[in-house]
Structure formats: C-alpha cells, structure tokens
Design a protein around this motif. Structure first.
Motif, PDB file in Angstrom:
ATOM      1  N   LEU A   1       5.010  14.621  -2.247  1.00 39.58           N
ATOM      2  CA  LEU A   1       4.780  13.436  -3.067  1.00 39.58           C
ATOM      3  C   LEU A   1       5.616  13.490  -4.344  1.00 39.58           C
ATOM      4  O   LEU A   1       6.258  12.498  -4.729  1.00 39.58           O
ATOM      5  CB  LEU A   1       3.291  13.318  -3.404  1.00 39.58           C
ATOM      6  CG  LEU A   1       2.911  12.194  -4.377  1.00 39.58           C
ATOM      7  CD1 LEU A   1       3.308  10.837  -3.830  1.00 39.58           C
ATOM      8  CD2 LEU A   1       1.417  12.233  -4.689  1.00 39.58           C
ATOM      9  N   LEU A   2       5.609  14.626  -5.024  1.00 41.49           N
ATOM     10  CA  LEU A   2       6.388  14.748  -6.260  1.00 41.49           C
ATOM     11  C   LEU A   2       7.881  14.574  -5.998  1.00 41.49           C
ATOM     12  O   LEU A   2       8.602  13.960  -6.802  1.00 41.49           O
ATOM     13  CB  LEU A   2       6.107  16.100  -6.916  1.00 41.49           C
ATOM     14  CG  LEU A   2       4.690  16.282  -7.455  1.00 41.49           C
ATOM     15  CD1 LEU A   2       4.487  17.709  -7.967  1.00 41.49           C
ATOM     16  CD2 LEU A   2       4.387  15.272  -8.554  1.00 41.49           C
TER      17      LEU A   2
ATOM     18  N   VAL B   1       7.185   5.725   2.827  1.00 38.45           N
ATOM     19  CA  VAL B   1       7.016   7.182   2.778  1.00 38.45           C
ATOM     20  C   VAL B   1       6.233   7.585   1.534  1.00 38.45           C
ATOM     21  O   VAL B   1       5.291   8.388   1.592  1.00 38.45           O
ATOM     22  CB  VAL B   1       8.389   7.881   2.808  1.00 38.45           C
ATOM     23  CG1 VAL B   1       8.250   9.369   2.504  1.00 38.45           C
ATOM     24  CG2 VAL B   1       9.063   7.684   4.160  1.00 38.45           C
ATOM     25  N   LEU B   2       6.607   7.011   0.402  1.00 38.95           N
ATOM     26  CA  LEU B   2       5.925   7.333  -0.852  1.00 38.95           C
ATOM     27  C   LEU B   2       4.456   6.931  -0.808  1.00 38.95           C
ATOM     28  O   LEU B   2       3.573   7.692  -1.237  1.00 38.95           O
ATOM     29  CB  LEU B   2       6.636   6.615  -2.005  1.00 38.95           C
ATOM     30  CG  LEU B   2       6.056   6.799  -3.414  1.00 38.95           C
ATOM     31  CD1 LEU B   2       5.969   8.265  -3.780  1.00 38.95           C
ATOM     32  CD2 LEU B   2       6.884   6.038  -4.432  1.00 38.95           C
ATOM     33  N   GLN B   3       4.155   5.752  -0.253  1.00 36.18           N
ATOM     34  CA  GLN B   3       2.768   5.275  -0.219  1.00 36.18           C
ATOM     35  C   GLN B   3       1.904   6.124   0.717  1.00 36.18           C
ATOM     36  O   GLN B   3       0.741   6.415   0.418  1.00 36.18           O
ATOM     37  CB  GLN B   3       2.720   3.807   0.212  1.00 36.18           C
ATOM     38  CG  GLN B   3       3.484   2.852  -0.694  1.00 36.18           C
ATOM     39  CD  GLN B   3       3.036   2.902  -2.144  1.00 36.18           C
ATOM     40  OE1 GLN B   3       1.850   3.077  -2.430  1.00 36.18           O
ATOM     41  NE2 GLN B   3       3.979   2.766  -3.064  1.00 36.18           N
TER      42      GLN B   3
ATOM     43  N   ALA C   1       1.193   9.340  -1.047  1.00 34.59           N
ATOM     44  CA  ALA C   1       0.227   9.123  -2.128  1.00 34.59           C
ATOM     45  C   ALA C   1      -1.180   8.986  -1.568  1.00 34.59           C
ATOM     46  O   ALA C   1      -2.149   9.523  -2.142  1.00 34.59           O
ATOM     47  CB  ALA C   1       0.612   7.877  -2.929  1.00 34.59           C
ATOM     48  N   TRP C   2      -1.318   8.286  -0.454  1.00 40.20           N
ATOM     49  CA  TRP C   2      -2.643   8.138   0.153  1.00 40.20           C
ATOM     50  C   TRP C   2      -3.168   9.490   0.628  1.00 40.20           C
ATOM     51  O   TRP C   2      -4.338   9.815   0.409  1.00 40.20           O
ATOM     52  CB  TRP C   2      -2.573   7.161   1.307  1.00 40.20           C
ATOM     53  CG  TRP C   2      -3.922   6.855   1.889  1.00 40.20           C
ATOM     54  CD1 TRP C   2      -4.796   5.898   1.482  1.00 40.20           C
ATOM     55  CD2 TRP C   2      -4.551   7.572   2.959  1.00 40.20           C
ATOM     56  NE1 TRP C   2      -5.948   5.952   2.239  1.00 40.20           N
ATOM     57  CE2 TRP C   2      -5.832   6.974   3.152  1.00 40.20           C
ATOM     58  CE3 TRP C   2      -4.190   8.634   3.781  1.00 40.20           C
ATOM     59  CZ2 TRP C   2      -6.724   7.407   4.131  1.00 40.20           C
ATOM     60  CZ3 TRP C   2      -5.079   9.073   4.738  1.00 40.20           C
ATOM     61  CH2 TRP C   2      -6.328   8.468   4.921  1.00 40.20           C
TER      62      TRP C   2
ATOM     63  N   LEU D   1      -3.091  -0.154  -3.209  1.00 36.32           N
ATOM     64  CA  LEU D   1      -3.483   0.399  -1.909  1.00 36.32           C
ATOM     65  C   LEU D   1      -4.623   1.402  -2.057  1.00 36.32           C
ATOM     66  O   LEU D   1      -5.548   1.437  -1.227  1.00 36.32           O
ATOM     67  CB  LEU D   1      -2.275   1.061  -1.237  1.00 36.32           C
ATOM     68  CG  LEU D   1      -1.208   0.110  -0.692  1.00 36.32           C
ATOM     69  CD1 LEU D   1       0.008   0.897  -0.224  1.00 36.32           C
ATOM     70  CD2 LEU D   1      -1.754  -0.731   0.449  1.00 36.32           C
ATOM     71  N   LEU D   2      -4.572   2.222  -3.093  1.00 37.98           N
ATOM     72  CA  LEU D   2      -5.662   3.179  -3.317  1.00 37.98           C
ATOM     73  C   LEU D   2      -6.961   2.461  -3.677  1.00 37.98           C
ATOM     74  O   LEU D   2      -8.050   2.895  -3.281  1.00 37.98           O
ATOM     75  CB  LEU D   2      -5.277   4.165  -4.420  1.00 37.98           C
ATOM     76  CG  LEU D   2      -4.198   5.191  -4.038  1.00 37.98           C
ATOM     77  CD1 LEU D   2      -3.760   5.983  -5.262  1.00 37.98           C
ATOM     78  CD2 LEU D   2      -4.692   6.131  -2.951  1.00 37.98           C
TER      79      LEU D   2
END
Length: 340
Positions: free
Chosen positions: A9-10, A138-140, A143-144, A307-308
């Motif tokens: 994620l980072l 990919v990032l989302q 993050a999820w 989304l979160l």
C-alpha cells in the motif's frame, strides 16, 4: 501477510502519483520501447541512443531526464508487482483474503499490459485513461485489504448505504472523466472559473470528444481534434464534479446523525474540499505541475475514503431481521395466506 499488504500500500501511494508526474511532465515516451529503454536495462546504458534521438528532435519526448523518470516509474511498478505476487502466494497458502488477493493479482496483470500498450500505442487516450484507472484500482484494493478490517461496522438507515454506494460509483466515473481530460491534454481548454472562456455554458461537441478509438490529438476521421471537443471534455468533468459534490453533501447530511460515523465523514468532507480546491487552483494557475500531481493524489484519497465508508455501513437491525424471516406460505391464488 499484514506487513506485506502495508508495504504494498505504501509503495502504491508513491507509484500512482508518480505515474501522474511522469505523464504530466511529458515523460511517458522518454523510453519509447518496453520494458527496457532502447533495449537496455537503464537510461545510463542507453545514453548514446537517447542522445541521438534528442539530437534529431531537441524538443521531442526523449531526453535523458525524461528517460530516467519513465524508467524509475517502471522500476517502482515492478517492485509493487513483486510484492503483490507475494501477497497472492501468502493468501493462497494461508487460506485468507483469497478473493481480494486474486482480484489484486488480476488487476496488476492487466495493469502491466496497459503500461506496455501506453508506450507501444504512443499514448492513445483510451489506453492512458485505462492505465490510470488500473493504477487507482490497485491502490483501492490494497487500501481496503489494509484498512477495512480495522474499521468498526456501523448500522445506519437503509438509505445511507445505498447513497454511499452511489457516491463511490460516481467518484469512479468522475475519475475516468478526469483521466480523459488528462490523456487528451484538455485541462486548460476552459479558462476561468466557474465560467469557461467567459461563457456560462460553452459550445459542446460530444461526437468527437468521447470517441474512444482514435489517436492522441486526432478526431475519428484522422484530422486534428477541434477545440470545441477539448472544451466538451473539460466541461463534462466540471459537471461531474458538481454531481459528486451534491451526492457527497447528501451523504454527509444523512450520515451525520450517526455519531460513530462523524470522524470518517469529517475525513470525507476534508478530502472533498481539498480536491475541489486543487481542481480550481489548477485552472486559475494554469496547471502547475505540483498541483496537477496533487489533484491526482487527491482523487485517490477521496475515492479511498468513500469506499471505506461504504464498506463500514450495514443494514439496520430491523431490516436484517425481516430479511432473515422465512417467506409466508402461498394461498390457493398465489397470494400469501394460511397454509392448508
């Protein structure tokens, strides 16, 4: 597993905005082949070829600095791909989070293909926009996987989950419109804000503006893309921002009654205000590179927060109990009635 997810994620938080920086600094063709640079592993090894290309076109897309920016993005994206492969292997081995890990692997495979096509098809707008959406996906997902397990579920009114889902969908569409603005270099087609080139409603031309199967800067018939089409692309993105703002304010108004959601809603409002401010500043200040890259990162942050939020919301307990009850038996005329 958790450490791998957080590391990925980072790294994705760096890779996605850096990809925007490469595109916006006109370095997307700094190495016009793939995966190497003029068939070499780095621009240092391809210095002679780069110098020759630059001598033929001093103002063209190739220079040593642009080549290094492009290859740095490839190195970072490749490292992210390796981390995601490790996540998929651990997920399969430990029999947990297999579905999101599998989706992540599939998205990365598609993203690698789109990255290659971005270069080999010479920045075709539909490919560049799809590549942007793939990076955001990919990032989302990461993050999820990293953040959602630590968020407390909240039971809210039945309308709030639906409205939050609609907001997330609208943000994805708005992100696609923003990618289309960027990939067609239409960010400055509308001068001024809120008016566009001194008009409250400019002339629009949809037939050419959103034709997908065309080359960069060209209309569907092979001619130059006219200015009205660029204005149309930009203006629709502004209208999308207005629609998203109305939806987001509705979510804030409805969700504020839930005390447990207020910190999350505060973050959502802050991300929205930041993104609106960056969008207006990019227009008024003529698209400075740092602000343009920040606008890309702000879009990722806003979508992630929405989304979160949607993932936290649960149906109210009464609705869940009704859904769990068995259906009443049907009478002789197909209507609910006593069982005979």
């Amino acid at each position: 597993m958790r450490k791998l997810i957080w590391a990925a994620l980072l790294l994705a938080v760096v890779v996605v905005p850096f990809g925007a920086y490469v595109r916006l600094s006109h370095a997307g063709l700094g190495c016009p082949d793939w995966p190497g640079c003029y068939g070499q592993i780095s621009p240092a090894h391809a210095a002679d070829s780069i110098a020759q290309a630059q001598s033929l076109a001093p103002d063209g897309p190739v220079s040593l600095g642009k080549a290094w920016r492009e290859m740095a993005h490839r190195y970072l994206a490749g490292s992210l791909g390796l981390l995601i492969l490790l996540i998929g292997w651990r997920a399969w081995r430990e029999k947990r989070q297999r579905l999101p890990a599998g989706l992540l692997l599939a998205t990365v495979a598609l993203q690698g293909t789109l990255g290659m096509l971005t270069v080999t098809l010479v920045l075709k707008p539909v490919i560049v926009t799809s590549h942007l959406l793939g990076g955001m996906a990919v990032l989302q997902i990461l993050a999820w996987m990293a953040l959602a397990p630590g968020l407390t579920p909240v039971r809210a009114s039945a309308a709030l989950p639906r409205l939050a889902g609609l907001l997330a969908s609208a943000l994805v569409l708005q992100l696609a419109l923003g990618g289309w603005v960027s990939s067609n270099y239409a960010a400055l087609a509308c001068q001024g804000f809120p008016a566009c080139n001194g008009q409250s409603w400019p002339e629009l031309r949809f037939d050419r503006a959103f034709h997908l199967l065309r080359e960069l800067g060209e209309s569907p018939d092979g001619g130059l893309l006219d200015f009205a089409s660029l204005v149309t692309i930009h203006w629709l993105h502004r209208l999308g921002a207005l629609a998203v703002s109305l939806l987001l304010c509705s979510v804030l108004w409805l969700g504020w009654r839930e005390a447990a959601l207020r910190p999350h809603l505060g973050c959502l409002a802050a991300a929205w205000l930041l993104q609106i401010g960056l969008g207006v500043a990019n227009v008024l200040l003529q698209l400075p590179l740092p602000l343009a890259v920040a606008h890309n990162a702000g879009a990722a942050l806003l979508l992630m927060t929405a989304l979160l939020l949607r993932s936290r919301l649960r149906a109210p307990a009464a609705a869940r109990r009704r859904a769990a009850l068995p259906a009443p038996p049907l009478g002789p005329w197909g209507r609910p009635g006593a069982e005979r």
